[in-house]
Write a protein that holds these residues in place. Structure first.
Motif, mmCIF file in Angstrom:
data_model
loop_
_atom_site.group_PDB
_atom_site.id
_atom_site.type_symbol
_atom_site.label_atom_id
_atom_site.label_comp_id
_atom_site.label_asym_id
_atom_site.label_seq_id
_atom_site.Cartn_x
_atom_site.Cartn_y
_atom_site.Cartn_z
ATOM 1 N N ARG A 119 -9.344 -4.649 17.573
ATOM 2 C CA ARG A 119 -8.578 -3.385 17.733
ATOM 3 C C ARG A 119 -7.746 -3.405 19.002
ATOM 4 N NH1 ARG A 119 -13.273 0.142 16.977
ATOM 5 N NH2 ARG A 119 -13.990 -0.979 18.790
ATOM 6 N N TRP A 120 -7.614 -4.530 19.637
ATOM 7 C CA TRP A 120 -6.797 -4.610 20.856
ATOM 8 C C TRP A 120 -5.379 -4.110 20.572
ATOM 9 C CZ3 TRP A 120 -6.393 -4.905 25.857
ATOM 10 C CH2 TRP A 120 -5.218 -5.377 26.448
ATOM 11 N N GLY A 121 -4.928 -3.172 21.376
ATOM 12 C CA GLY A 121 -3.577 -2.660 21.205
ATOM 13 C C GLY A 121 -3.436 -1.621 20.107
ATOM 14 N N VAL A 122 -4.563 -1.144 19.595
ATOM 15 C CA VAL A 122 -4.530 -0.057 18.605
ATOM 16 C C VAL A 122 -5.041 1.187 19.319
ATOM 17 C CG1 VAL A 122 -5.445 0.761 16.403
ATOM 18 C CG2 VAL A 122 -4.997 -1.672 16.734
ATOM 19 N N VAL A 123 -4.280 2.268 19.279
ATOM 20 C CA VAL A 123 -4.680 3.458 20.023
ATOM 21 C C VAL A 123 -6.009 3.972 19.464
ATOM 22 C CG1 VAL A 123 -4.029 5.783 20.737
ATOM 23 C CG2 VAL A 123 -2.284 4.001 20.550
ATOM 24 N N TYR A 128 3.178 -4.184 25.456
ATOM 25 C CA TYR A 128 2.449 -5.285 24.817
ATOM 26 C C TYR A 128 2.254 -5.001 23.335
ATOM 27 C CZ TYR A 128 -1.674 -2.265 25.073
ATOM 28 O OH TYR A 128 -2.547 -1.226 24.935
ATOM 29 N N ASP A 129 1.846 -6.069 22.589
ATOM 30 C CA ASP A 129 1.615 -5.957 21.146
ATOM 31 C C ASP A 129 0.135 -5.867 20.841
ATOM 32 O OD1 ASP A 129 4.160 -6.149 19.827
ATOM 33 O OD2 ASP A 129 4.276 -8.239 20.479
ATOM 34 N N SER A 130 -0.192 -5.207 19.736
ATOM 35 C CA SER A 130 -1.576 -5.224 19.257
ATOM 36 C C SER A 130 -1.916 -6.645 18.811
ATOM 37 C CB SER A 130 -1.730 -4.270 18.077
ATOM 38 O OG SER A 130 -1.048 -4.782 16.946
ATOM 39 N N TYR A 131 -3.208 -6.954 18.794
ATOM 40 C CA TYR A 131 -3.653 -8.277 18.352
ATOM 41 C C TYR A 131 -3.249 -8.512 16.898
ATOM 42 C CZ TYR A 131 -6.918 -11.930 16.837
ATOM 43 O OH TYR A 131 -7.479 -13.063 16.299
ATOM 44 N N ILE A 140 -5.291 -11.644 9.844
ATOM 45 C CA ILE A 140 -5.611 -10.730 10.959
ATOM 46 C C ILE A 140 -7.060 -10.820 11.426
ATOM 47 C CG2 ILE A 140 -3.761 -9.096 10.392
ATOM 48 C CD1 ILE A 140 -5.875 -7.275 9.126
ATOM 49 N N SER A 141 -7.928 -11.476 10.653
ATOM 50 C CA SER A 141 -9.351 -11.553 11.029
ATOM 51 C C SER A 141 -9.574 -12.555 12.148
ATOM 52 C CB SER A 141 -10.188 -11.993 9.826
ATOM 53 O OG SER A 141 -10.132 -11.021 8.834
ATOM 54 N N GLY A 142 -10.713 -12.394 12.826
ATOM 55 C CA GLY A 142 -11.094 -13.404 13.797
ATOM 56 C C GLY A 142 -11.439 -12.833 15.148
ATOM 57 N N TYR A 143 -11.954 -13.697 15.969
ATOM 58 C CA TYR A 143 -12.459 -13.293 17.279
ATOM 59 C C TYR A 143 -11.323 -13.107 18.272
ATOM 60 C CZ TYR A 143 -14.905 -13.647 21.729
ATOM 61 O OH TYR A 143 -15.374 -13.409 22.983
ATOM 62 N N ASP A 144 -11.423 -12.033 19.033
ATOM 63 C CA ASP A 144 -10.444 -11.755 20.082
ATOM 64 C C ASP A 144 -11.211 -11.315 21.329
ATOM 65 O OD1 ASP A 144 -8.413 -10.914 21.721
ATOM 66 O OD2 ASP A 144 -7.966 -9.096 20.572
ATOM 67 N N PRO A 145 -11.185 -12.116 22.374
ATOM 68 C CA PRO A 145 -11.938 -11.748 23.581
ATOM 69 C C PRO A 145 -11.483 -10.413 24.176
ATOM 70 C CG PRO A 145 -10.714 -13.825 23.904
ATOM 71 C CD PRO A 145 -10.487 -13.414 22.499
#
Lengths: 94, 484
Positions: free
Chosen positions: B196-200, B99-102, B226-231
């Motif tokens: 930080r989804w998908g960032v180690v 998968y990809d980071s957000y 890159i900013s913004g809300y990510d559930p």
């Protein structure tokens, strides 16, 4: 606070990190000097201070219990170092 | 003028006028990378084939909105689907994420063209890239010197004009310090601003994704994307994201800027101090109100960091056990040996040091003395900043105490290396946004000025940074690289 090689050995076991005798000495010396540096925090009286646990005002977030797509089993297993019959294989546990 | 020399906003203008194409830009970028990377060593992986494929798709569509056709690169801890993501560790040398980071996905969806993955200190632990398991990246201004770290590859690649922008992460200064050393703009947003989804993970209460660019306008443009809300990241904050570019008007009249005396004192080189003081005078001449203030708890930020970050790392890195991914020692006869031997072979010395330190800080009997104490001091550091930001809009100080140091100069003494982050760590402790912009040179090496803002007020920080840039030429200076 200074750490001994024996204490480093115990820590390494807790951290699940195999280290050699030479490393025990080496890390004992380095960690002792780092701990001596962090002892600087004793200069501050924090008896009345609340620990900062969350930097943001946070609360638990719940999502609806709905089925969503995720990576496929094959994709997940593809990174396994040892895979057999769709399982990750490890040495005997019990 | 070659295409690789252009900034994001310059490339956007060219593309909008159809004066260039994504493929042309991509070719220019790869020819620059091939001509320079033998010396700089920023990249651990190049994604040439995929990049040309995407560029050709974009040219076929002919719609050059957003970041369509703009090349970029990622620090090698952003997960990239089907592209090796190593954290510059033997542990993850062969790891290919599903998968990809957000943040990476947002750039992809905006039409950005990923050209490769960048070198870093292993698992983001370090200040020089010397702790990369693969190789050390060179500072484009002086190849004998480090680019800083841990996002050293990200900063060097932008400085050497290998990419117009890159993403990095900043846990204690890992974007701002290399930006200062390499003479580029490095922006660490507020904790919670970028998912930080998908960032180690290294230290989850401190880690934040940010940008490395050649000017302030580009920082604002990329931050917009890159900013913004990510559930998917429970610490990502659901607040409106303004268009950051609209604040770049060159105005600082009436802005209240504080400069903390502690950040100009002991340990800060005279050249660095003088350059930042000159910058402060410039702000004053532009109509900003300046005042000296005190942040007395800042001197405790570094020892606090070296308890909190290793403690969190020791929990985060427990996942590397050789079972589901990563390196496995195949010789081990039982499970505990398999864990311990896999981790011993997979991790480098700096990672081991921090795992041991973190395990110690969290172990029973020491938890209160170390970890809990650190959390209390962190509260005091945060309160220090809150007090200042009740009266001031921004804080300005040096990013680092000195310019880039020589390769091998500090590697043998962990504590000396840790001191690199002494002026950047307090910002992470308080979760605030901070950036570094070029503000001078000493003996041919760039000096960075740090601008710190209120939580979620990246806008004021960018506004002040842009005003300074409008009046100066430091960001236009280029390292002299002899290329093949």
């Amino acid at each position: 606070m200074a750490l001994t090689a024996k204490e480093v050995e115990d820590l390494a076991l807790k951290a699940r990190l195999k280290i050699t005798d030479a490393e025990k000495e080496f890390f004992a010396e380095q960690l002792s000097s780092i701990l001596k540096y962090v002892d600087k925090l004793d200069e501050l009286d924090t008896s009345e201070v609340e620990p900062l646990i969350y930097i943001l005002p946070v609360s638990n977030r719940f999502r609806a219990d709905e089925i969503r797509s995720s990576a496929s089993r094959d994709e997940i297993l593809a990174n396994g170092p040892l895979v057999e019959d769709f399982h990750f294989k490890v040495p005997k546990i019990i | 003028m070659e295409l690789y020399e252009l900034t994001v906003h310059e490339l956007q203008k060219l593309l909008a006028r159809k004066e260039s194409s994504a493929q042309e830009i991509t070719r220019s970028i790869f020819s620059r990378i091939h001509a320079t990377d033998e010396k700089i060593a920023s990249f651990v992986t190049l994604t040439e084939e995929k990049a040309y494929e995407k560029a050709s798709q974009i040219d076929k569509m002919g719609n050059y909105q957003n970041l369509a056709g703009i090349p970029y690169a990622l620090k090698d801890l952003f997960c990239t689907r089907d592209i090796r993501t190593t954290c510059c560790s033997r542990m993850l040398e062969d790891f290919v994420p599903p998968y990809d980071s957000y943040a990476g996905r947002r750039l992809e969806e905006a039409g950005g063209i990923l050209v490769g993955k960048l070198n870093m200190d292993e698992f983001a632990m370090g200040s020089s890239t010397e702790h990369s398991a693969f190789f050390t990246t060179r500072n484009p201004w002086d190849l004998q010197r480090v680019p800083g770290g841990s996002s050293g590859g990200s900063a060097a690649a932008v400085a050497a004009e290998q990419v117009p922008f890159s993403l990095g992460t900043d846990t204690g200064g890992s974007i701002r310090q290399p930006a200062a050393f390499c003479g580029v703009v490095g922006l660490k947003p507020t904790y919670g601003r970028v998912s930080r989804w998908g960032v180690v993970s290294y230290s989850s209460s401190l880690d934040q994704v940010g940008t490395l660019t050649r000017d302030v306008m580009d920082a604002a443009i990329i931050l917009n994307h890159i900013s913004g809300y990510d559930p998917m990241d429970s610490t990502s904050v659901n607040t409106a994201v303004p268009d950051y570019t609209q604040f770049l008007d060159g105005e600082v009249r009436g802005m209240k800027i504080a400069f903390p005396r502690e950040y100009f004192q002991a340990g800060v080189d005279e050249d660095v101090r003088a350059a930042v003081k000159n910058a402060l005078q410039l702000y004053e001449s532009l109509g900003a109100e300046l005042e000296e203030v005190s942040l007395p708890c800042s001197e405790y930020a570094l020892p606090t960091y070296y308890l909190i970050a290793p403690a969190e790392a020791s929990a985060n890195l427990a996942r590397f056990d050789g079972v589901r991914y990563g390196l496995r020692d195949m010789e081990a006869e039982n499970v505990v040996e398999m864990f311990s031997q896999s981790r011993a072979r997979g991790f480098g010395d700096e990672v081991k040091r921090r795992l041991l330190l973190g395990t110690y800080a969290l172990s029973s009997g020491y938890y209160e003395e170390y970890y809990l104490k650190a959390l209390k001091v962190r509260q005091l550091i945060k309160q220090d900043f809150e007090r200042i930001f009740a009266d001031y809009d921004l804080i300005i100080c040096p990013t680092t105490t000195r310019t880039a140091f020589k390769i091998d100069e500090e590697i043998d003494d962990p504590l000396t290396l840790y001191m690199n982050d002494i002026l950047t760590v307090p910002v992470n402790m308080a979760g605030l946004p901070g950036m570094s912009i070029p503000c001078g040179f000493a003996d041919g090496l760039p000096i960075g000025m740090q601008i710190i803002g209120r939580a979620f007020d990246e806008a004021s920080m960018l506004k002040a940074a842009f005003a300074f840039e409008q009046q100066t030429e430091f960001h236009r200076a280029k390292p002299h690289l002899e290329v093949k």
